[in-house]
Design a protein around this motif. Sequence first.
Motif, PDB file in Angstrom:
ATOM      1  N   UNK A  85       0.881  -1.263   0.118  1.00 32.58           N
ATOM      2  CA  UNK A  85       0.051   0.011  -0.053  1.00 32.58           C
ATOM      3  C   UNK A  85       0.774   1.184   0.011  1.00 32.58           C
ATOM      4  N   UNK A  86       2.124   1.243   0.524  1.00 33.68           N
ATOM      5  CA  UNK A  86       3.035   2.402   0.609  1.00 33.68           C
ATOM      6  C   UNK A  86       3.304   2.544  -0.878  1.00 33.68           C
ATOM      7  N   UNK A  87       3.561   1.796  -1.605  1.00 35.24           N
ATOM      8  CA  UNK A  87       4.043   1.843  -2.775  1.00 35.24           C
ATOM      9  C   UNK A  87       2.934   2.110  -3.902  1.00 35.24           C
ATOM     10  N   UNK A  88       1.666   1.574  -3.609  1.00 29.65           N
ATOM     11  CA  UNK A  88       0.309   2.100  -4.181  1.00 29.65           C
ATOM     12  C   UNK A  88       0.115   3.580  -4.159  1.00 29.65           C
ATOM     13  N   UNK A  89       0.415   4.009  -2.833  1.00 30.92           N
ATOM     14  CA  UNK A  89       0.288   5.321  -2.895  1.00 30.92           C
ATOM     15  C   UNK A  89       1.068   6.067  -3.480  1.00 30.92           C
ATOM     16  N   UNK A  90       2.385   5.648  -3.763  1.00 28.21           N
ATOM     17  CA  UNK A  90       3.320   6.466  -4.493  1.00 28.21           C
ATOM     18  C   UNK A  90       2.909   6.461  -6.070  1.00 28.21           C
ATOM     19  N   UNK A  91       2.264   5.089  -6.430  1.00 29.70           N
ATOM     20  CA  UNK A  91       1.956   5.017  -7.806  1.00 29.70           C
ATOM     21  C   UNK A  91       0.894   5.968  -8.221  1.00 29.70           C
ATOM     22  N   UNK A 141      -3.830   0.828 -16.035  1.00 32.97           N
ATOM     23  CA  UNK A 141      -3.966  -0.581 -16.404  1.00 32.97           C
ATOM     24  C   UNK A 141      -3.250  -1.464 -15.507  1.00 32.97           C
ATOM     25  N   UNK A 142      -2.105  -0.796 -15.134  1.00 34.87           N
ATOM     26  CA  UNK A 142      -0.862  -1.678 -14.556  1.00 34.87           C
ATOM     27  C   UNK A 142      -1.612  -1.869 -13.147  1.00 34.87           C
ATOM     28  N   UNK A 143      -2.485  -0.724 -12.754  1.00 28.25           N
ATOM     29  CA  UNK A 143      -3.089  -0.801 -11.186  1.00 28.25           C
ATOM     30  C   UNK A 143      -4.255  -1.506 -11.125  1.00 28.25           C
ATOM     31  N   UNK A 144      -4.865  -1.709 -12.093  1.00 24.84           N
ATOM     32  CA  UNK A 144      -6.222  -2.369 -12.452  1.00 24.84           C
ATOM     33  C   UNK A 144      -6.473  -3.806 -11.940  1.00 24.84           C
ATOM     34  N   UNK A 145      -5.656  -4.788 -12.159  1.00 20.61           N
ATOM     35  CA  UNK A 145      -5.793  -6.250 -11.594  1.00 20.61           C
ATOM     36  C   UNK A 145      -5.723  -6.302 -10.051  1.00 20.61           C
ATOM     37  N   UNK A 146      -5.435  -5.206  -9.494  1.00 19.49           N
ATOM     38  CA  UNK A 146      -5.442  -5.195  -7.867  1.00 19.49           C
ATOM     39  C   UNK A 146      -6.967  -4.722  -7.647  1.00 19.49           C
ATOM     40  N   UNK A 147      -7.262  -3.480  -8.109  1.00 17.17           N
ATOM     41  CA  UNK A 147      -8.575  -2.807  -7.856  1.00 17.17           C
ATOM     42  C   UNK A 147      -9.592  -3.973  -8.198  1.00 17.17           C
ATOM     43  N   UNK A 148      -9.662  -4.417  -9.447  1.00 13.73           N
ATOM     44  CA  UNK A 148     -10.707  -5.035 -10.066  1.00 13.73           C
ATOM     45  C   UNK A 148     -10.621  -6.394  -9.522  1.00 13.73           C
ATOM     46  N   UNK A 149      -9.530  -6.955  -9.393  1.00 13.51           N
ATOM     47  CA  UNK A 149      -9.399  -8.396  -8.816  1.00 13.51           C
ATOM     48  C   UNK A 149      -9.986  -8.514  -7.212  1.00 13.51           C
ATOM     49  N   UNK A 150      -9.516  -7.733  -6.761  1.00 18.12           N
ATOM     50  CA  UNK A 150     -10.171  -7.846  -5.230  1.00 18.12           C
ATOM     51  C   UNK A 150     -11.603  -7.897  -5.334  1.00 18.12           C
ATOM     52  N   UNK A 151     -12.045  -7.040  -6.022  1.00 19.74           N
ATOM     53  CA  UNK A 151     -13.585  -6.902  -6.244  1.00 19.74           C
ATOM     54  C   UNK A 151     -14.312  -8.171  -6.469  1.00 19.74           C
ATOM     55  N   UNK A 152     -13.793  -8.745  -7.581  1.00 16.60           N
ATOM     56  CA  UNK A 152     -14.204 -10.000  -8.089  1.00 16.60           C
ATOM     57  C   UNK A 152     -13.922 -11.234  -7.414  1.00 16.60           C
ATOM     58  N   UNK A 153     -12.879 -11.292  -6.576  1.00 15.77           N
ATOM     59  CA  UNK A 153     -12.368 -12.333  -5.597  1.00 15.77           C
ATOM     60  C   UNK A 153     -13.628 -12.228  -4.418  1.00 15.77           C
TER      61      UNK A 153
END
Length: 232
Positions: free
Chosen positions: A62-68, A143-155
């Motif tokens: 999440x630290x790096x996610x904030x940087x991104x 797009x590089x961030x999307x698998x995290x955001x979308x994936x957790x919702x799907x899971x």
Amino acid sequence: MAAVTYTLPFAPGGFIEYLLARPDVAVAWKKHTEHVFLERLADGTLPIEAFKYYLIQDYLYLIQFARANSLAGFKTKNLEEIVRSAEIVLHINREMSLHLGYCAEFGLSKEDVLKVEESQACTAYTRFVLDTGSSDDWLALQVALAPCLIGYGVIAKRLYSDPKTLREGNRYWKWIENYAAEDYDEAVRLGIALLDEHAQKVSPSRIEELVKIFIHATKMEAGFWDMGYARI
């Protein structure tokens, strides 16, 4: 000079739907969203030490996610998107406080979390995202961030609605509930709408480049679950 025209392989608003339906994406997506780590989390058999290690690495992520997302603000000239990036960073900061509260339920203090070295899986994933954002454009970063955001919702939706998922007495049920909640679902919907809107404005060749970024980031997400499961 005549204007260049082209036809995208999806209807307006259908980029993510098209993306997830592609066979080359589907293979990586299944490994991410149906990983054995998640199945054992759902049935309550995941060893607690594996989950604790995942929680620690997720905080470091999440630290790096904030940087991104801070980088995303820099990569756009659109004021609304700059403000949105700033709002996301503030949301991540609040999420990190909640995350530490959740860690505390498993006996982990902030000091415990921060003294752990970032795993190779976490480093590889987050630096790929940051490198994509640095070397490419705003849309590539999203797009590089999307698998995290979308994936957790799907899971979370899948596990929440699955009758085989253990609820009573499952120490991990709260994790599933958090990502199946309406506020997270709304964040996913907004993220998808934003990607759909911007993908409509690029060429078919650019779509193929974005697909490759998405697949690689999705494989990195699966690697994050591998990291947790390796602790078993």
